[in-house]
Design an enzyme around this catalytic site. Sequence first.
Site, PDB file in Angstrom:
ATOM      1  CG  HIS A 168      -8.059  41.328 -13.211  1.00 55.10           C
ATOM      2  ND1 HIS A 168      -7.827  40.021 -13.582  1.00 55.10           N
ATOM      3  CD2 HIS A 168      -9.347  41.364 -12.785  1.00 55.10           C
ATOM      4  CE1 HIS A 168      -8.927  39.303 -13.392  1.00 55.10           C
ATOM      5  NE2 HIS A 168      -9.865  40.086 -12.905  1.00 55.10           N
ATOM      6  CG  ASP A 383      -2.109  26.927   6.583  1.00 52.74           C
ATOM      7  OD1 ASP A 383      -1.570  27.798   7.291  1.00 52.74           O
ATOM      8  OD2 ASP A 383      -2.281  25.755   6.969  1.00 52.74           O
TER       9      ASP A 383
END
Length: 462
Positions: A168, A383
């Site tokens: 992170h 995608d």
Amino acid sequence: MAPSTSTTSFVFTVKRQAPELITPAKPTPHEYKLLSDIDDQDGLRFQIPVIQFYRHDPSMGGTDPVKVIREAIAKTLVFYYPFAGRLREGPTRKLMVECTGEGVLFIEADADVTLEEFGDALQPPFPCLEELLYDVPGSAGVLNCPLLLIQVTRLKCGGFIVALRLNHTMSDAPGLVQFMVAVGEMARGATSPSVHPVWQRELLSARDPPRVTCTHHEYDEVPDTKGTIIALDDMAHHSFFFGPMQVSALRKFVPHHLQKCSTFEVLTACLWRCRTIALQPDPEEEVRILCIVNARGKFQPPLPSAYYGNAFAFPVALTTAGKLCQNPLGYALELVMKAKADVNEEYMRSLADLMVTRGRPHFAVVRSYLVSDVTRAGFGDVDFGWGKAAYGGPAKGGVGAIPGVASFYIPFTNKKGESGIVVPICLPAPAMDIFMTELDNMLKSSDQPIHGGTSTFITSAL
């Protein structure tokens, strides 16, 4: 509460290939890059898991998603080459990336399960997550370890799952989505990302000399005088759906002068209050809620749109348990709205300065609740050539190693086609019962019917 969606518990087998390192497809600079003084705070030194589910697409024929994504990652790392490096720690705990080009960890896998078997409620917690995102021994450290781990698992139905674990300190949700969108573009044939990444971590470095000008209660040192409020055993995990009807029901509790509040604010105030009632702390004890606020647009000029570092704050609302539980919802709501409004450029500068003057402290977790809204982060839009994800977002309900302290707000569409927010909650089982009753009572006290398939309660896939 009547469940609106349920999935049965099930077990499946995942066969994994040996983990491999994917290196950038072309040579990249070997250099050191400092993280910002927001990036390297103690509370971000952990791995955060994300998961994407993709349906079978007949138009993709026999195309192998593992091969496509593996090659796309290598091409994307040419532009995001710091991800292929390793973190080092300098004096005063300062983190930097050594851009070594060693690569990110990648696992190819197959599972004897179909996407349909996960049921309609694709939301955390997910069954067999540890199989879908394998914790390669020795890989999960903050320093000197791969900064990304990616597992692509083919499913029996022709669909697949992309699970990812990120250090992170490198990026927040918008930054990670930017990287994943770039991988998707490369997978679909692009030769370079449509958005070129901007490092420029010095934009969020401390001033010289540092000067803390704002109040940052989120980093208070809070003694755990009454024992940890979150029990590590006998934890209950449930997810709650808030669609237009549920949000409208909660808004009936909003006083006139706060009507301009956002859905995030009213939902956060409600959950904080119900959760505190459920945990039953001493009325005199301080309780706090930390709201993740994206600060990219708070700067003048705004941070570059392609900046992919951590650019958020944890502003805190603080009160006593007694005041929070005994006052109407408007009391909590006003505190949440004020905390969010505190975040501006000076707040972020002050925060970076606090990090260097106080040794990069962890945010307060004692009697704290942290909420992060990822409904607009765009995880589901990634995608790779098979269309948008059936689910894209956090793989777990909370953050870090402390269960129950945090919740994500995740975009979700129910069986009826209603778009809303799913919030996974983790509490000790007895507290969960109280929480559900309290929340149900708030919704029932309005004239909105919530049963008969429109309850907020969703049973998890576990």
